[in-house]
Design an enzyme around this catalytic site. Structure first.
Site, PDB file in Angstrom:
ATOM      1  N   SER A  29       1.806  -2.635   1.603  1.00 19.95           N
ATOM      2  CA  SER A  29       2.790  -2.251   2.604  1.00 19.95           C
ATOM      3  C   SER A  29       3.267  -3.533   3.247  1.00 19.95           C
ATOM      4  CB  SER A  29       2.127  -1.332   3.641  1.00 19.95           C
ATOM      5  OG  SER A  29       2.826  -1.334   4.865  1.00 19.95           O
ATOM      6  N   TYR A  40      -5.430   0.139   9.496  1.00 14.56           N
ATOM      7  CA  TYR A  40      -4.458   0.284   8.406  1.00 14.56           C
ATOM      8  C   TYR A  40      -3.978  -1.090   7.950  1.00 14.56           C
ATOM      9  CZ  TYR A  40      -0.077   1.484   6.049  1.00 14.56           C
ATOM     10  OH  TYR A  40       0.945   1.588   5.141  1.00 14.56           O
TER      11      TYR A  40
END
Length: 304
Positions: free
Chosen positions: A143, A156
Site C-alpha cells: 500500500s 497497518y
C-alpha cells in the site's frame, strides 16, 4: 512471442482475488490469457466473481477457500494445485486506531494477516515455483502506507512497511532462479477494504482501539468511492509484472509525500567524514546488491 505474451497460459494464484484490488488484478490477468486460482472467504463475493467471468465468456477460475493465516491449509494448496507460475499476495485487512492504545490482539490480528499471510504463502509456494522453468513472478501487495505513515494506522502501516522490506530483499534471492519480484503499492482504490474492522475474529476480540462506530466507518468508506477503479489498478499491475518492475506504483497522487520524505531523509544525514572501515563495508554491501541483481547468489561472506 511478444513480451506482453510471456505469461499467457501461465497460472496465477491470487489471494483475496474475489473483491477489491484482487478482483481487479484477476480480471486484468484473465483478459491477458492467464489462468487463475482465486482464494476467497466471502461466498457472495465468490459468486459475483464467477458471474463476471461467465458474462465475459472467459474460463471460470478455480476457487479455493483460504484463510491466509492457516499454514496447514497453505500446505494443502501447495500439494494439490499443480504448477503455479505467478503468486499474488493480495489478501489483507485495513484496520485503524491509535497505536498507543493497541493490545497484543490488535498486533497479532493485523500483522498476522497482512505480513504473516504473505510469509505463509512464500513458505508454501516458493519451493514449487523455484522448481519450474519459464516466466514466473511474485507480486506482494502492500500500500502507499508502505511509505506514508499516519496517526490512525500504526499497525497497518507497520505491516505494509514489513511487506515492503521483505519484498525488496526477496527480489535479490529469486533473481538466480529467474523469478521476478514486484512490490505493488496502490493508493486509494474503489473497494470494500474499509469495513475490515467489522470482521474481527473472536480470538482477537481484546482490542484497545475505540469501539467500532458503524456509521463513522461507513462515512470513512465513502472515501474509497473516490478511488481508482480496481481494474485499472489490475492493468497497471499486469504491465508492471510484464516489465519486471521491482516497484509498481499505480497512483500519481503521492509525489508531494515522496519529495517530503526524500528531503527529510537527506536532511537527517550527519554532514561528517565517514571512517574508511565503515565506508569499505558499505561499499561491499552495494557491490553485493549489484552482483545479486546480475544473478549471483550472495552469502554473508560477501559482506565483509
Amino acid at each position: 512471442m511478444t513480451q506482453a505474451d510471456r505469461f499467457r497460459g501461465r497460472t496465477a494464484l491470487i489471494t483475496g482475488g474475489v473483491s477489491g484490488i484482487g478482483f481487479g488484478i484477476a480480471r486484468a490477468f484473465a483478459l491477458a490469457g492467464i489462468d487463475l486460482v482465486l482464494t476467497w472467504r466471502n461466498a457472495a463475493h465468490r459468486e459475483t466473481t464467477a458471474q463476471w467471468f461467465a458474462d465475459q465468456g472467459l474460463p471460470v477460475p478455480r476457487f479455493e477457500r483460504l484463510d491466509v493465516t492457516d499454514r496447514a491449509r497453505w500446505a494443502d494448496l501447495a500439494a494439490s494445485l499443480g504448477p503455479v507460475h505467478i503468486l499474488v499476495n493480495n489478501a489483507g485487512i485495513s484496520v485503524f486506531g491509535p497505536t498507543d492504545c493497541a493490545t497484543h490482539d490488535d498486533y497479532d490480528w493485523i500483522m498476522g494477516v497482512n505480513f504473516g499471510g504473505v510469509a505463509n504463502a512464500l513458505v508454501a509456494m516458493l519451493p514449487g515455483m523455484k522448481a519450474l522453468t519459464g516466466p514466473r513472478h511474485v507480486i506482494n501487495v502492500a500500500s502507499m502506507a508502505a511509505f506514508c505513515a499516519g496517526p490512525q494506522a500504526g499497525i497497518y502501516t507497520a505491516s505494509k512497511f514489513a511487506v515492503r522490506g521483505l519484498t525488496e530483499s526477496l527480489r535479490y534471492n529469486l533473481i538466480p532462479y529467474d523469478i521476478g519480484v514486484s512490490l505493488l503499492c496502490p493508493g486509494l482504490t474503489q473497494s470494500n477494504a474499509w469495513d475490515s474492522a467489522l470482521k474481527r475474529p473472536e480470538q482477537f476480540a481484546g482490542s484497545g482501539f475505540p469501539a467500532v462506530d458503524a456509521a463513522e466507518l461507513a462515512q470513512f468508506g465513502t472515501a474509497f468511492d473516490l478511488g481508482m477503479d480496481a481494474l485499472e489498478v489490475g492493468r497497471k499491475t499486469l504491465r508492471g509484472m510484464i516489465a519486471n518492475h521491482p516497484l509498481i506504483l499505480t497512483h500519481p497522487d503521492h509525489r508531494e509525500d515522496f519529495e517530503a520524505i526524500a528531503a527529510e531523509l537527506l536532511a537527517a544525514l550527519p554532514d561528517e567524514a565517514i571512517p574508511a572501515g565503515r565506508a569499505h563495508i558499505e561499499a561491499l554491501r552495494r557491490d553485493a546488491n549489484r552482483a545479486a541483481l546480475a544473478g549471483s547468489r550472495i552469502g554473508i561472506s560477501d559482506l565483509t
